[in-house]
Enzyme design. Structure first.
Site, PDB file in Angstrom:
ATOM      1  N   THR A  26       0.812  -1.216   0.000  1.00 31.51           N
ATOM      2  CA  THR A  26       0.000   0.000   0.000  1.00 31.51           C
ATOM      3  C   THR A  26       0.840   1.258   0.000  1.00 31.51           C
ATOM      4  O   THR A  26       0.503   2.255  -0.651  1.00 31.51           O
ATOM      5  CB  THR A  26      -0.937   0.001   1.227  1.00 31.51           C
ATOM      6  OG1 THR A  26      -1.836  -1.101   1.124  1.00 31.51           O
ATOM      7  CG2 THR A  26      -1.737   1.285   1.324  1.00 31.51           C
ATOM      8  N   THR A 102       0.700  -4.658   4.034  1.00 28.72           N
ATOM      9  CA  THR A 102       0.322  -5.000   5.406  1.00 28.72           C
ATOM     10  C   THR A 102      -0.388  -6.344   5.539  1.00 28.72           C
ATOM     11  O   THR A 102      -0.343  -6.955   6.610  1.00 28.72           O
ATOM     12  CB  THR A 102      -0.585  -3.908   6.011  1.00 28.72           C
ATOM     13  OG1 THR A 102      -1.796  -3.812   5.253  1.00 28.72           O
ATOM     14  CG2 THR A 102       0.130  -2.563   6.023  1.00 28.72           C
TER      15      THR A 102
END
EC number: 3.5.1.1
Length: 350
Positions: A26, A102
């Site tokens: 991300t 993540t």
């Protein structure tokens, strides 16, 4: 030499040589027609944005991986490739920063800790919940904090840095999907907390090894471990399916302190049959907090069937530890012996 040039030279000599591996995630994503995807040519402009007050303290080597991935696509081969990358640049650098998505960051952090046992330098993995290209991104703060941890001479293990905390890599889990403090270590204290000054928990750090390690890393990773979660009405067919698919180890997530239905004779007999064949089954609690304890009959029955305890490990740690051990040895007894040892801080005393 002017005072300014002298100071600049001293900073250059004192600066940490940090190897930065950008694997995707991300942090560096940009919008596309199909949603956010990892962006190329991200590292240099991002680190420039941190400002010279931070970057002048380090000498960076950047490596943007050829194939950037969303971490939900990460596999054991990716963990091994990152470990091999760290090994290849280990002698020429003082610290290592891994930028990662993540979703499976805790798996990668755990795997690196087992592949790279005996570190005498820090390896810190971080990312962000919000892409750097969007307002309110946590990318800058997470990376800045990670760099602060990398300066700590006492740190010589794999850590996961996120929000205000530094966690042991193999004790970390993603516990929140949308909040900025997404990671925690539920059965162990944090390695450090970020405040006005970073504060390490020195008592919980792994000691620096007396001698360096010569890691023997394979080139290919096996997909050798599966995870099954016990649920009401679960049958033995799921376990059969896992082993018939070629897995040699299974993490069996049980109820409470390690309990499973002891009235399902077919399930128990199937477990006994596979462990007798040399397959490895690990009993791990579904509860985020706690440990496996065979005080109940339903738990002791699994132990009698040849299932070994995962103790206090996270599912990420148990999965990656068994994966690495099965790649390193084909001797079941050796794998079980090592699995039950505290190799690099993954086991805690509750």
């Amino acid at each position: 030499m002017s005072p300014h040039d002298k100071k600049k030279r001293e900073n250059a000599v004192m600066s940490k040589r940090v190897y930065v591996a950008y694997t995707g995630g991300t942090l560096g994503m940009q919008a596309s027609e199909n949603g956010f995807v990892p962006a190329r040519n991200f590292l240099e402009p991002f680190f420039t944005s941190l400002g010279s007050a931070i970057t002048s303290q380090f000498s960076f080597t950047f490596n943007e991986y050829t194939e950037l991935i969303d971490s939900s696509n990460a596999t054991p081969q990716d963990w091994l490739d990152i470990a091999r990358d760290v090994k290849a640049h280990y002698q020429d650098h003082d610290a290592f920063l891994i930028l990662h998505g993540t979703d499976t960051m805790a798996y990668t952090a755990s795997a690196l800790s087992f592949w790279l046992q005996g570190l005498d330098k820090p390896v810190v993995i971080t990312g962000s919940q919000i892409p750097f290209c969007l307002e309110r991104s946590d990318a800058v703060s997470n990376v800045t904090n990670a760099l602060a941890w990398l300066k700590m001479e006492a740190l010589s293990e794999v850590g996961l840095c996120f929000h205000d905390r530094l966690l042991r890599g193999n004790a970390s889990s993603k516990v929140k999907a949308t909040q900025l403090d997404a990671f925690d270590s539920l059965n162990q204290p944090w390695l450090g907390k970020m405040a006005i000054k970073p504060k390490l928990n020195y008592a919980n750090l792994l000691p620096k090894p007396i001698s360096g390690s010569d890691w023997q890393l394979p080139t290919q990773a096996d997909n050798n471990v599966a995870v099954l979660r016990i649920f009401p009405s679960m049958t033995a067919n799921l376990l059969k399916c896992a082993f018939d698919s070629g897995y040699t180890g299974v993490i069996l997530q049980s109820y409470g302190t390690g309990n499973a239905p002891d009235k399902d004779l077919e399930l128990l007999q199937t477990i006994e049959g596979y462990t007798a064949e040399g397959k490895i089954i690990v009993n791990l609690s579904q509860c985020p907090y706690g440990e496996v304890d065979s005080a109940y009959a339903t738990g002791s029955r699994l132990a009698q069937a040849g299932v070994i305890s995962g103790n206090t490990m996270t599912v990420e740690a148990a999965f990656t530890k068994l994966h690495v051990l099965l790649q390193q040895s084909t001797d079941r007894d050796d794998v079980i012996k090592l699995f039950q040892q505290n190799l690099c801080g993954e086991l805690s005393q509750l």
